[in-house]
Design a protein around this motif. Structure first.
Motif, PDB file in Angstrom:
ATOM      1  N   GLY A 170      19.886  80.099 -69.041  1.00 31.15           N
ATOM      2  CA  GLY A 170      19.912  79.334 -67.954  1.00 31.15           C
ATOM      3  C   GLY A 170      18.649  78.519 -67.780  1.00 31.15           C
ATOM      4  N   GLU A 171      18.343  77.625 -66.848  1.00 31.26           N
ATOM      5  CA  GLU A 171      17.435  76.855 -66.530  1.00 31.26           C
ATOM      6  C   GLU A 171      16.466  77.605 -65.773  1.00 31.26           C
ATOM      7  OE1 GLU A 171      16.387  72.795 -64.082  1.00 31.26           O
ATOM      8  OE2 GLU A 171      18.330  73.406 -64.069  1.00 31.26           O
ATOM      9  N   ALA A 172      15.239  77.429 -66.134  1.00 27.72           N
ATOM     10  CA  ALA A 172      14.149  78.279 -65.469  1.00 27.72           C
ATOM     11  C   ALA A 172      13.647  77.442 -63.943  1.00 27.72           C
ATOM     12  CB  ALA A 172      12.774  78.314 -66.543  1.00 27.72           C
ATOM     13  N   ALA A 232       8.842  82.299 -64.462  1.00 27.32           N
ATOM     14  CA  ALA A 232      10.202  81.730 -64.237  1.00 27.32           C
ATOM     15  C   ALA A 232      11.218  82.053 -65.556  1.00 27.32           C
ATOM     16  CB  ALA A 232      10.469  80.273 -63.607  1.00 27.32           C
ATOM     17  N   ARG A 233      10.623  81.576 -66.708  1.00 30.05           N
ATOM     18  CA  ARG A 233      11.399  81.452 -67.963  1.00 30.05           C
ATOM     19  C   ARG A 233      11.413  83.000 -68.201  1.00 30.05           C
ATOM     20  NH1 ARG A 233       8.369  77.640 -71.921  1.00 30.05           N
ATOM     21  NH2 ARG A 233       9.963  78.126 -73.330  1.00 30.05           N
ATOM     22  N   LEU A 234      10.414  83.899 -68.396  1.00 29.89           N
ATOM     23  CA  LEU A 234      10.437  85.486 -68.449  1.00 29.89           C
ATOM     24  C   LEU A 234      11.766  86.047 -67.465  1.00 29.89           C
ATOM     25  CD1 LEU A 234       6.639  86.016 -69.020  1.00 29.89           C
ATOM     26  CD2 LEU A 234       8.749  86.416 -70.623  1.00 29.89           C
ATOM     27  N   ASP A 235      11.660  85.622 -65.984  1.00 33.66           N
ATOM     28  CA  ASP A 235      12.368  86.563 -65.334  1.00 33.66           C
ATOM     29  C   ASP A 235      13.935  86.248 -65.255  1.00 33.66           C
ATOM     30  OD1 ASP A 235      10.459  87.965 -63.980  1.00 33.66           O
ATOM     31  OD2 ASP A 235       9.735  86.527 -62.550  1.00 33.66           O
ATOM     32  N   ARG A 236      14.207  84.777 -65.688  1.00 32.14           N
ATOM     33  CA  ARG A 236      15.549  84.491 -66.070  1.00 32.14           C
ATOM     34  C   ARG A 236      16.252  84.973 -67.313  1.00 32.14           C
ATOM     35  NH1 ARG A 236      13.892  81.260 -70.139  1.00 32.14           N
ATOM     36  NH2 ARG A 236      15.053  79.467 -70.616  1.00 32.14           N
ATOM     37  N   MET A 271       9.026  73.493 -77.015  1.00 33.24           N
ATOM     38  CA  MET A 271       8.696  72.708 -75.926  1.00 33.24           C
ATOM     39  C   MET A 271       7.536  73.145 -75.305  1.00 33.24           C
ATOM     40  SD  MET A 271      11.112  71.400 -72.684  1.00 33.24           S
ATOM     41  CE  MET A 271      11.071  72.917 -72.040  1.00 33.24           C
ATOM     42  N   ASN A 272       6.566  72.464 -75.046  1.00 30.62           N
ATOM     43  CA  ASN A 272       5.471  72.948 -74.072  1.00 30.62           C
ATOM     44  C   ASN A 272       5.837  72.845 -72.542  1.00 30.62           C
ATOM     45  OD1 ASN A 272       3.154  73.130 -72.664  1.00 30.62           O
ATOM     46  ND2 ASN A 272       1.870  72.853 -74.778  1.00 30.62           N
ATOM     47  N   SER A 273       5.758  73.963 -71.840  1.00 33.77           N
ATOM     48  CA  SER A 273       6.338  73.661 -70.524  1.00 33.77           C
ATOM     49  C   SER A 273       5.032  73.979 -69.637  1.00 33.77           C
ATOM     50  CB  SER A 273       7.367  75.047 -70.186  1.00 33.77           C
ATOM     51  OG  SER A 273       6.450  76.181 -70.564  1.00 33.77           O
ATOM     52  N   SER A 274       3.932  73.757 -69.988  1.00 30.53           N
ATOM     53  CA  SER A 274       2.679  74.009 -69.339  1.00 30.53           C
ATOM     54  C   SER A 274       1.947  72.539 -69.393  1.00 30.53           C
ATOM     55  CB  SER A 274       1.810  75.211 -69.547  1.00 30.53           C
ATOM     56  OG  SER A 274       2.459  76.306 -69.655  1.00 30.53           O
TER      57      SER A 274
END
Length: 441
Positions: free
Chosen positions: A249-251, A18-22, A1-4
């Motif tokens: 979890g959700e970013a 956020a995806r990296l930190d969670r 999924m493209n998140s950008s």
């Protein structure tokens, strides 16, 4: 999924940080730490051997260097590291973390292996400068990659542990020096060369580990490589799910960036001298104090032990084991506190304690007692200065050197207490707004 997603006027909006930190801790993160951080172990081994062999290099059977020349070679190493950090830091920003940490490792290992072939002071100093050039680049590329790939809640302890692993290498180098510098095992002009050559050969294995480390998705997105960034973060998430067996979890949190091919020194200096002036002053003070102390220790302790305490030339490495062990156990035990109590309290406290202990060391030296402690401005001066102080043969001169180092450490502690920020558990983007968030002019 493209998140950008990109807008021609507002830049790219992304949730990659956020995806990296969670992400939960996983085998993927451990592999990154080992593949990148193991260089510090090799550097500790190699730098410690330099300190241990310093007295041997004064012998006419080897290079017949003076104490001042050994100090100058130490300064050449640090100056090379400063230049390497600047050059490779720029290249890291322009071409990515992954490419540069391969190049810097090759340069570093080349310098180490060439040091083993040194035939004069000039050759030794030049090869030490090349080694420093490579390790300075490693500092820039590796710390950037680790900071950007580690989840925020682990970043402080991981940074401390990775950089503290230098002292594992120092302990190993101390033990290895007892073997390589034993004249009953190796001739004096062979043992020290084998010590360098062995470290260089061991480092070749790191190149194989690093192929498993991906490019930083943060770097990719700030340079406009959206598709590659999304592909990389998706693969990292797949590996973490596979390692942990847990769903992620959700970013939460999105960031808008304005990609640039590179971020010039003008933009960087404006941010340092204007928006982040206080932090820049703090970083300079901390690095000057730490580098002066560290380099005074590593490049002069062997000379100090031989000149002032009657230790034999081949036995100096044995006296560093305790220091090396304590310097590694410190980060291992105290590292979690940097992510709980916070950076400001821990950094100020450790610098203050170091300053107090240095004063005690200076007093001991003034009473004709024991031993020595000691990048950028301070780092390049320390080996040269302490080489000169050892050459005087005066214990009071050495005591004055340690008092000066103590004053630097105490000033740094006060600077951290005043100017430090609370970074524990916060994402990199919260701590400092990325330069890419500013629209290109």
């Amino acid at each position: 999924m493209n998140s950008s997603r990109q807008s021609p006027t507002t830049g790219i909006t992304t949730d990659i940080p956020a995806r990296l930190d969670r992400l939960p801790w996983s085998r993927f993160h451990l592999l990154v730490v080992v593949a990148l951080g193991v260089t510090w172990i090799l550097d500790g081994l190699e730098v410690t051997i330099v300190g241990a062999i310093a007295p041997v290099l004064q012998s006419r059977q080897t290079l017949a260097l003076s104490a001042g020349e050994i100090g100058a070679a130490g300064s050449a190493y640090v100056i090379g590291a400063v230049i390497g950090a600047l050059v490779f830091g720029w290249l890291t920003d322009r071409f990515g973390r992954r490419l540069v940490f391969y190049v810097t490792l090759v340069v570093y290992l080349t310098g180490v292996l060439l040091t083993a072939t040194s035939w004069s002071f000039v050759a030794f100093a030049l090869f030490r400068a090349l080694t420093g050039f490579g390790i300075g680049g490693e500092y820039a590329a590796i710390n950037s990659a680790i900071d950007e790939l580690m989840p925020a809640r682990y970043r402080g302890r991981i940074d401390l542990l990775v950089n503290g692993s230098f002292w594992l290498g120092a302990a190993a180098g101390s033990g290895a020096s007892l073997l390589f510098l034993d004249p009953d095992i190796f001739p004096p002009n062979v043992g020290w060369r084998l010590a360098f050559a062995t470290g260089g050969v061991l480092g070749l294995g790191i190149l194989l580990l690093r192929r498993h480390v991906p490019e930083s998705p943060r770097w990719l997105i700030t340079h406009g490589r959206e598709r590659q960034a999304d592909g990389t973060i998706t693969e990292i998430e797949r590996r973490v799910r596979s390692d942990t067996g847990a769903e992620l979890g959700e970013a939460r949190g999105r960031l808008t960036v304005h990609p640039r091919r590179s971020f010039g020194f003008g933009l960087i200096f404006r941010a340092m001298l204007d928006k982040y002036r206080g932090r820049s002053v703090l970083a300079l003070v901390l690095m000057v104090a730490q580098a002066f102390l560290f380099n005074a220790v590593t490049f002069s302790y062997g000379l100090v032990l031989v000149r002032f305490h009657g230790v034999s030339e081949g036995a100096t490495g044995g006296y560093l084991v305790t220091l090396a062990a304590s310097n590694f156990l410190g980060p291992l035990l105290l590292g979690p506190l940097f992510d709980t109590l916070g950076r400001r309290v821990m950094i100020a406290g450790t610098y203050a304690i170091s300053g107090i202990l240095l004063i005690a060391t200076a007093i001991a030296f003034g009473l004709d007692a024991f031993y020595a402690l000691g990048t950028a401005i301070g780092g390049s001066a320390a080996p040269l200065l302490f080489g000169y102080l050892v050459g005087t043969g005066e214990a009071w001169a050495m005591a004055a050197g340690y008092v000066f180092a103590a004053v630097l450490m105490l000033i740094a502690a006060l600077a951290e207490a005043k100017l430090g920020i609370d970074a524990e558990g916060r994402s990199l983007e919260e701590i400092a707004s990325p330069l890419s968030c500013e629209p290109a002019s």
